[in-house]
Design an enzyme around this catalytic site. Structure first.
Site, short mmCIF file in Angstrom:
data_model
loop_
_atom_site.label_atom_id
_atom_site.label_comp_id
_atom_site.label_asym_id
_atom_site.label_seq_id
_atom_site.Cartn_x
_atom_site.Cartn_y
_atom_site.Cartn_z
N GLU A 1 -35.72 17.39 17.23
CA GLU A 1 -34.34 17.04 16.85
C GLU A 1 -34.29 16.31 15.51
O GLU A 1 -33.25 16.20 14.89
CB GLU A 1 -33.67 16.21 17.95
CG GLU A 1 -34.28 14.83 18.22
CD GLU A 1 -35.46 14.88 19.19
OE1 GLU A 1 -36.26 15.85 19.13
OE2 GLU A 1 -35.60 13.95 20.01
N ARG A 2 -35.46 15.82 15.04
CA ARG A 2 -35.46 15.14 13.74
C ARG A 2 -35.50 16.14 12.59
O ARG A 2 -35.08 15.85 11.49
CB ARG A 2 -36.69 14.23 13.64
CG ARG A 2 -36.51 12.97 14.43
CD ARG A 2 -37.59 11.98 14.04
NE ARG A 2 -38.42 11.68 15.18
CZ ARG A 2 -39.63 11.18 15.10
NH1 ARG A 2 -40.19 10.95 13.93
NH2 ARG A 2 -40.31 10.90 16.18
N CYS B 1 -51.53 15.36 12.22
CA CYS B 1 -52.42 15.05 13.34
C CYS B 1 -53.88 15.18 12.93
O CYS B 1 -54.76 14.79 13.68
CB CYS B 1 -52.13 15.96 14.52
SG CYS B 1 -52.54 17.67 14.17
N LYS C 1 -37.91 25.05 21.21
CA LYS C 1 -37.19 23.76 21.18
C LYS C 1 -37.75 22.98 19.99
O LYS C 1 -38.79 22.35 20.07
CB LYS C 1 -37.43 23.01 22.48
CG LYS C 1 -36.32 22.06 22.90
CD LYS C 1 -36.04 20.94 21.93
CE LYS C 1 -37.06 19.85 21.95
NZ LYS C 1 -36.89 18.88 20.84
N GLU D 1 -53.00 5.47 17.31
CA GLU D 1 -52.46 6.36 16.28
C GLU D 1 -51.32 5.63 15.56
O GLU D 1 -50.40 5.14 16.20
CB GLU D 1 -51.92 7.65 16.91
CG GLU D 1 -51.35 8.59 15.87
CD GLU D 1 -50.93 9.94 16.44
OE1 GLU D 1 -50.30 9.97 17.51
OE2 GLU D 1 -51.22 10.96 15.79
N PHE E 1 -42.07 16.79 14.74
CA PHE E 1 -41.30 16.68 13.49
C PHE E 1 -42.14 16.91 12.25
O PHE E 1 -41.60 17.13 11.17
CB PHE E 1 -40.65 15.29 13.40
CG PHE E 1 -41.59 14.20 12.94
CD1 PHE E 1 -41.82 14.01 11.59
CD2 PHE E 1 -42.27 13.39 13.85
CE1 PHE E 1 -42.70 13.02 11.15
CE2 PHE E 1 -43.14 12.41 13.42
CZ PHE E 1 -43.37 12.23 12.07
N SER F 1 -46.79 14.05 20.49
CA SER F 1 -47.57 12.85 20.79
C SER F 1 -48.29 12.99 22.13
O SER F 1 -47.87 13.78 23.00
CB SER F 1 -46.64 11.64 20.85
OG SER F 1 -45.72 11.80 21.91
P1 NAD Z 1 -43.06 13.56 20.04
O1 NAD Z 1 -44.05 13.66 21.13
O2 NAD Z 1 -42.22 12.36 19.93
O3 NAD Z 1 -42.05 14.81 20.09
C1 NAD Z 1 -42.53 16.13 20.25
C2 NAD Z 1 -41.48 16.93 20.98
O4 NAD Z 1 -41.26 16.37 22.26
C3 NAD Z 1 -40.13 16.96 20.26
O5 NAD Z 1 -39.62 18.27 20.32
C4 NAD Z 1 -39.29 15.97 21.04
O6 NAD Z 1 -37.93 16.34 21.09
C5 NAD Z 1 -39.88 16.03 22.44
N1 NAD Z 1 -39.83 14.75 23.14
C6 NAD Z 1 -39.93 13.51 22.61
N2 NAD Z 1 -39.89 12.56 23.57
C7 NAD Z 1 -39.78 13.22 24.75
C8 NAD Z 1 -39.70 12.81 26.11
N3 NAD Z 1 -39.73 11.52 26.45
N4 NAD Z 1 -39.61 13.76 27.06
C9 NAD Z 1 -39.57 15.05 26.74
N5 NAD Z 1 -39.63 15.50 25.46
C10 NAD Z 1 -39.74 14.61 24.47
O7 NAD Z 1 -43.89 13.79 18.68
P2 NAD Z 1 -43.37 13.68 17.18
O8 NAD Z 1 -43.13 12.25 16.86
O9 NAD Z 1 -42.31 14.67 16.93
O10 NAD Z 1 -44.66 14.20 16.38
C11 NAD Z 1 -45.73 13.37 16.00
C12 NAD Z 1 -46.84 13.43 17.02
O11 NAD Z 1 -47.27 14.78 17.16
C13 NAD Z 1 -48.08 12.66 16.59
O12 NAD Z 1 -48.58 12.01 17.72
C14 NAD Z 1 -49.02 13.74 16.10
O13 NAD Z 1 -50.39 13.41 16.18
C15 NAD Z 1 -48.68 14.85 17.05
N6 NAD Z 1 -49.08 16.15 16.52
C16 NAD Z 1 -50.16 16.75 17.10
C17 NAD Z 1 -50.59 17.96 16.61
C18 NAD Z 1 -51.80 18.63 17.21
O14 NAD Z 1 -52.04 19.77 16.89
N7 NAD Z 1 -52.55 17.97 18.07
C19 NAD Z 1 -49.92 18.58 15.55
C20 NAD Z 1 -48.80 17.96 15.02
C21 NAD Z 1 -48.39 16.72 15.51
#
Ligand code: NAD
Length: 498
Positions: free
Chosen positions: A192-193, A297, A189, A389, A165, A242
């Protein structure tokens, strides 16, 4: 004509937008499968500006089928022709920069300047893709008398990207340029937020002349992600999000034989030593932990204060306390995030940390999801605020007596995204940069994002899979290498190779 309406906002004022639907085979389609749609909140105003449809495995299958049908013709085009689409997409994005940036700002909450910087960084990624025809020449060598070996980069077929997001426009553009110029069809994909920027991105590529079926959007959440991991005709999955989900996606996608590169969460440490230049350090540290409301991140999360750096810490607290919510700092994305951040600060305080700057209860608007800049002193590495985090504008200061102790604490943390040191000593900088367990390191730079052409990617629990997602590694990730060995009749007696 694209079916995506213009986003009319020119300010922060609450502005509604279109429902986020799927884009499959060049047409806008409703999700099937009966999962209820979800609200897309504007975090500044705390109410929905749109709804997002939630896709099922059947929708993923439709997107893959569209990609499979379109990919052979796209993959057969010379790379230069494929790259032309990116040149045009770049021009369209620059033309529509303000609209894209306002959309990012409204769906994610970041302030306009941050949103514009995000879109511009996305454009930089497109520019890297434009340069690929000049970089992606294969290799050819005479390996034995009369025998040559050649290496070429070939498409994988249909590939997919799952994004978070916090950068709704930029993170998709970490993947699309290399994957598309590499000759693949793509299933994206979005989070969704924040699904709305992806609608504009699809419209940009459509206007730029990308053939139908080469970029498909599947809106939704867990069901769509699991279907992507399981689909036998998806060859590779890029993921950013994450650590918990990165691990799940990596395991599940690899389990069905896919190539996967999954970037996860972070707990970034900054080391500040007494010889650090005070003004530069204060400005950088504050920008690093408060920028995009700490939802990066690459944001600073722990400041390892080596020895007596109280004059710098006082400057950090003073500057952070002056930040105006609403104009200089945006909201965080959900009400749940506000509660999570509050709980971390409450717990740190309960365990003896001192709250130098308190963002709890601070607001930029009455209705939105806000958390002000927060500085905690006297945090210990074993406290939740010192090791997990948080993903908000919260800086945990851990006091240490020397750089060895700082490195020990930093390297004991399982994440390995970013690390930075503030010093005027090359020796200290080299010591930290040579030993920090982090993939992206900064010397007097608080958000050490490698700019193109350098690849973006962390280590340890911040990355599952091999290499970086952007830059040249990204092109290698989204392509496979063919090796061709040739020998001709006139040279048949010149070599022992059969
Ligand atoms: P998230 O992991 O909750 O969601 C990421 C994606 O996974 C979304 O598209 C979501 O729909 C999907 N998703 C969520 N839960 C799921 C599940 N149980 N099973 C399958 N798919 C699922 O992450 P977020 O809250 O959208 O983003 C923030 C996180 O992303 C933070 O931890 C941040 O550090 C990380 N991030 C990392 C980088 C990097 O380059 N390392 C860059 C940006 C963000």
């Amino acid at each position: 004509m694209s079916a995506v309406p213009r986003f009319s906002a020119q300010t922060d004022s609450f502005t509604e937008y279109a429902e986020a639907r799927n884009f499959i085979g060049g047409a806008w389609r409703d999700a099937t499968g009966g999962l209820p749609s979800q609200a897309v909140d504007n975090p500044r105003w705390g109410r929905p500006i749109a709804r997002v449809q939630m896709s099922s495995a059947a929708d993923v299958a439709s997107a893959v089928a569209a990609g499979k049908a379109a990919q052979p013709a796209w993959g057969a085009m010379p790379i230069r022709e494929r790259a032309q689409v990116l040149f045009r997409a770049r021009e369209i994005m620059l033309r529509d920069l303000r609209e894209l940036a306002w959309l990012v700002s409204h769906e994610n909450g970041k302030i306009y300047a941050e949103a514009e910087a995000e879109v511009l960084k996305g454009i930089e990624c497109l520019e890297y893709g434009c340069s690929l025809p000049n970089l992606a020449a294969g290799e050819l060598l005479e390996v034995s008398r009369g025998v040559s070996c050649e290496l070429t980069y070939e498409p994988l077929g249909v590939v997919a990207g799952i994004v978070p997001f916090n950068f709704p426009c930029m993170v998709p553009l970490w993947m699309l340029p290399q994957a598309l110029v590499g000759g693949n069809a793509f299933v994206l994909k979005p989070s969704e937020r924040v699904p709305l920027s992806s609608l504009k991105l699809a419209a940009v590529f459509e206007e730029a002349g990308l053939p139908a079926g080469i970029l498909n959007l599947v809106q939704g959440g867990r069901e769509a992600v699991e279907a992507i991991c399981d689909h036998p005709d998806i060859a590779a999955v890029g993921f950013v999000g994450s650590t918990k989900v990165a691990k799940l996606v990596y395991g599940r996608a690899c389990g069905t034989g896919k190539r996967a590169l999954c970037l996860g969460g972070a707990k970034n440490h900054l080391v500040v030593v007494p010889d650090a230049e005070p003004e530069l350090t204060v400005d950088n540290v504050v920008a690093s932990f408060t920028g995009c409301a700490g939802q990066r991140c690459m944001a600073a999360s722990v400041l390892l204060a080596v020895g007596d750096v109280d004059h710098i810490l006082a400057g950090v607290a003073e500057k952070a306390a002056r930040i105006q919510l609403g104009t200089e700092l945006g909201p965080v994305t959900t009400e749940a995030a506000v509660r999570r951040m509050t709980a971390y600060v409450d717990e740190a305080e309960r365990q003896g940390a001192k709250v130098l700057v308190d963002g709890r209860g601070k607001k930029g608007t009455e209705e939105g999801f806000w958390f002000g800049p927060t500085v905690l002193d006297g945090v210990r590495p074993e406290m939740p605020a010192g090791r997990e985090e948080i993903f908000g504008p919260i800086l945990s200061i851990i006091r240490v007596s020397n750089i060895e102790e700082a490195l020990h604490i930093e390297n004991a943390n399982p994440y390995g995204n970013a690390s930075a040191v503030y010093t005027t000593s090359g020796d200290v900088a080299n010591r930290i940069m040579g030993a920090a367990e982090a993939g992206m390191c900064g010397v007097n730079v608080g958000v050490p994002v490698p700019r193109e052409p350098f690849g973006f990617g962390g280590w340890n629990d911040s990355c599952f899979g091999q290499g970086n997602l952007t830059g040249w590694d990204g092109f290698r990730f989204w392509t496979r290498q063919r090796k061709i060995t040739r020998k001709w009749a006139l040279q048949k007696d010149a070599t022992w190779m059969s």
